[in-house]
Design a protein around this motif. Structure first.
Motif, PDB file in Angstrom:
ATOM      1  N   MET A 150      96.518 -35.074  24.739  1.00  0.00           N
ATOM      2  CA  MET A 150      95.545 -35.757  25.800  1.00  0.00           C
ATOM      3  C   MET A 150      94.653 -36.822  25.134  1.00  0.00           C
ATOM      4  SD  MET A 150      95.499 -36.240  28.956  1.00  0.00           S
ATOM      5  CE  MET A 150      94.592 -36.243  30.612  1.00  0.00           C
ATOM      6  N   ALA A 151      94.031 -36.194  24.198  1.00  0.00           N
ATOM      7  CA  ALA A 151      93.216 -37.198  23.353  1.00  0.00           C
ATOM      8  C   ALA A 151      93.683 -38.372  22.937  1.00  0.00           C
ATOM      9  CB  ALA A 151      92.587 -36.303  22.098  1.00  0.00           C
ATOM     10  N   ALA A 152      95.127 -38.358  22.436  1.00  0.00           N
ATOM     11  CA  ALA A 152      95.631 -39.729  22.019  1.00  0.00           C
ATOM     12  C   ALA A 152      95.694 -40.375  23.151  1.00  0.00           C
ATOM     13  CB  ALA A 152      96.802 -39.425  21.262  1.00  0.00           C
ATOM     14  N   LEU A 153      95.908 -39.937  24.311  1.00  0.00           N
ATOM     15  CA  LEU A 153      96.202 -40.996  25.307  1.00  0.00           C
ATOM     16  C   LEU A 153      94.795 -41.456  25.963  1.00  0.00           C
ATOM     17  CD1 LEU A 153      97.869 -42.199  28.023  1.00  0.00           C
ATOM     18  CD2 LEU A 153      97.489 -39.813  28.957  1.00  0.00           C
ATOM     19  N   SER A 154      93.770 -40.789  25.903  1.00  0.00           N
ATOM     20  CA  SER A 154      92.596 -41.350  26.106  1.00  0.00           C
ATOM     21  C   SER A 154      92.111 -42.294  25.467  1.00  0.00           C
ATOM     22  CB  SER A 154      91.524 -39.837  26.126  1.00  0.00           C
ATOM     23  OG  SER A 154      91.903 -38.915  27.302  1.00  0.00           O
ATOM     24  N   LYS A 155      92.281 -42.051  23.977  1.00  0.00           N
ATOM     25  CA  LYS A 155      91.827 -43.148  23.161  1.00  0.00           C
ATOM     26  C   LYS A 155      92.528 -44.448  23.238  1.00  0.00           C
ATOM     27  CE  LYS A 155      91.218 -44.051  18.186  1.00  0.00           C
ATOM     28  NZ  LYS A 155      91.294 -43.575  16.912  1.00  0.00           N
ATOM     29  N   ALA A 156      93.904 -44.445  23.276  1.00  0.00           N
ATOM     30  CA  ALA A 156      94.609 -45.602  23.762  1.00  0.00           C
ATOM     31  C   ALA A 156      94.239 -46.216  24.985  1.00  0.00           C
ATOM     32  CB  ALA A 156      96.257 -45.075  23.788  1.00  0.00           C
ATOM     33  N   LEU A 157      94.051 -45.476  26.237  1.00  0.00           N
ATOM     34  CA  LEU A 157      93.638 -45.987  27.200  1.00  0.00           C
ATOM     35  C   LEU A 157      92.222 -46.727  27.282  1.00  0.00           C
ATOM     36  CD1 LEU A 157      94.852 -43.328  29.891  1.00  0.00           C
ATOM     37  CD2 LEU A 157      95.625 -45.740  29.675  1.00  0.00           C
ATOM     38  N   GLN A 158      91.513 -46.174  26.218  1.00  0.00           N
ATOM     39  CA  GLN A 158      90.057 -46.630  26.067  1.00  0.00           C
ATOM     40  C   GLN A 158      90.290 -48.274  25.390  1.00  0.00           C
ATOM     41  OE1 GLN A 158      87.282 -44.197  23.894  1.00  0.00           O
ATOM     42  NE2 GLN A 158      85.659 -44.978  24.570  1.00  0.00           N
ATOM     43  N   THR A 159      91.016 -48.248  24.244  1.00  0.00           N
ATOM     44  CA  THR A 159      91.215 -49.333  23.643  1.00  0.00           C
ATOM     45  C   THR A 159      91.778 -50.290  24.677  1.00  0.00           C
ATOM     46  OG1 THR A 159      91.737 -48.197  21.710  1.00  0.00           O
ATOM     47  CG2 THR A 159      92.714 -50.366  21.713  1.00  0.00           C
ATOM     48  N   LEU A 160      92.588 -50.106  25.315  1.00  0.00           N
ATOM     49  CA  LEU A 160      93.317 -51.046  26.420  1.00  0.00           C
ATOM     50  C   LEU A 160      92.308 -51.571  27.269  1.00  0.00           C
ATOM     51  CD1 LEU A 160      96.695 -49.218  27.215  1.00  0.00           C
ATOM     52  CD2 LEU A 160      96.305 -51.332  25.971  1.00  0.00           C
ATOM     53  N   SER A 161      91.602 -50.527  27.761  1.00  0.00           N
ATOM     54  CA  SER A 161      90.494 -50.908  28.759  1.00  0.00           C
ATOM     55  C   SER A 161      89.293 -51.812  28.228  1.00  0.00           C
ATOM     56  CB  SER A 161      89.709 -49.729  29.494  1.00  0.00           C
ATOM     57  OG  SER A 161      88.779 -49.917  30.332  1.00  0.00           O
ATOM     58  N   PHE A 162      89.062 -51.591  26.862  1.00  0.00           N
ATOM     59  CA  PHE A 162      87.975 -52.323  26.233  1.00  0.00           C
ATOM     60  C   PHE A 162      88.618 -53.769  25.903  1.00  0.00           C
ATOM     61  CE2 PHE A 162      86.196 -53.914  22.243  1.00  0.00           C
ATOM     62  CZ  PHE A 162      84.733 -53.904  22.788  1.00  0.00           C
ATOM     63  N   THR A 163      90.017 -53.998  25.614  1.00  0.00           N
ATOM     64  CA  THR A 163      90.545 -55.260  25.411  1.00  0.00           C
ATOM     65  C   THR A 163      91.180 -56.018  26.404  1.00  0.00           C
ATOM     66  OG1 THR A 163      92.676 -54.289  24.843  1.00  0.00           O
ATOM     67  CG2 THR A 163      91.057 -54.368  23.008  1.00  0.00           C
ATOM     68  N   THR A 164      91.368 -55.256  27.584  1.00  0.00           N
ATOM     69  CA  THR A 164      91.670 -56.106  28.488  1.00  0.00           C
ATOM     70  C   THR A 164      90.508 -57.300  29.301  1.00  0.00           C
ATOM     71  OG1 THR A 164      93.050 -54.273  29.442  1.00  0.00           O
ATOM     72  CG2 THR A 164      92.357 -55.942  30.953  1.00  0.00           C
ATOM     73  N   THR A 165      91.008 -58.607  29.148  1.00  0.00           N
ATOM     74  CA  THR A 165      90.107 -59.358  29.741  1.00  0.00           C
ATOM     75  C   THR A 165      91.079 -60.370  30.728  1.00  0.00           C
ATOM     76  OG1 THR A 165      90.807 -60.780  27.929  1.00  0.00           O
ATOM     77  CG2 THR A 165      88.955 -59.543  27.721  1.00  0.00           C
ATOM     78  N   THR A 166      90.666 -61.568  30.948  1.00  0.00           N
ATOM     79  CA  THR A 166      91.293 -62.361  31.805  1.00  0.00           C
ATOM     80  C   THR A 166      92.382 -63.190  30.952  1.00  0.00           C
ATOM     81  OG1 THR A 166      90.044 -64.235  31.324  1.00  0.00           O
ATOM     82  CG2 THR A 166      89.501 -62.882  33.435  1.00  0.00           C
ATOM     83  N   ASN A 167      92.855 -62.733  29.679  1.00  0.00           N
ATOM     84  CA  ASN A 167      93.744 -63.420  28.876  1.00  0.00           C
ATOM     85  C   ASN A 167      95.199 -62.835  29.645  1.00  0.00           C
ATOM     86  OD1 ASN A 167      95.774 -63.307  26.760  1.00  0.00           O
ATOM     87  ND2 ASN A 167      94.277 -63.215  25.341  1.00  0.00           N
ATOM     88  N   THR A 168      95.868 -63.971  29.534  1.00  0.00           N
ATOM     89  CA  THR A 168      97.246 -63.766  30.269  1.00  0.00           C
ATOM     90  C   THR A 168      98.161 -62.704  29.638  1.00  0.00           C
ATOM     91  OG1 THR A 168      97.112 -66.112  31.026  1.00  0.00           O
ATOM     92  CG2 THR A 168      99.331 -64.938  31.194  1.00  0.00           C
TER      93      THR A 168
END
Length: 115
Positions: free
Chosen positions: A1-19
């Motif tokens: 579960m820790a790996a999933l949380s870390k990956a989701l945190q990375t995705l959340s941080f890098t998600t912008t309006t970039n297509t």
């Protein structure tokens, strides 16, 4: 579960309006939603890494490949394949289908812009 949380945190941080980021989030969501709805169907258990859509959208997304690995995908020469963990000898192992469903729920929030 820790790996999933870390990956989701990375995705959340890098998600912008970039297509590209939005397209990558959408692809991850589709891959995992199909897998969660049909976990025994072979075509949903394998992602070809030489596929143009995967290469263009998921590979360029920080945390994308890590997310797939965190829910049970294993890397081979030209594809990723989901291992449901049923053959693992480890006791107390995480239910990988539950991880996939958790990831789908989180990706749905990211997909619609709710971090």
């Amino acid at each position: 579960m820790a790996a999933l949380s870390k990956a989701l945190q990375t995705l959340s941080f890098t998600t912008t309006t970039n297509t590209n980021n939005k397209a990558g989030i959408n692809m991850l969501y589709l891959y995992l939603r199909n897998l969660s709805n049909h976990p025994t169907v072979p075509r949903y258990r394998k992602i070809y890494t030489n596929n143009a859509t995967y290469s263009k959208n998921v590979v360029l997304l920080d945390g994308g490949k890590e997310l797939l690995k965190s829910v049970g995908f294993e890397e081979f020469a030209s594809f990723l394949e989901w291992n449901d963990g049923e053959d693992d000898d480890e006791e107390g192992g995480e239910n990988r289908l539950a991880l996939v469903k958790d990831a789908v729920a989180a990706l749905e929030l990211l997909k619609y812009g709710k971090k």
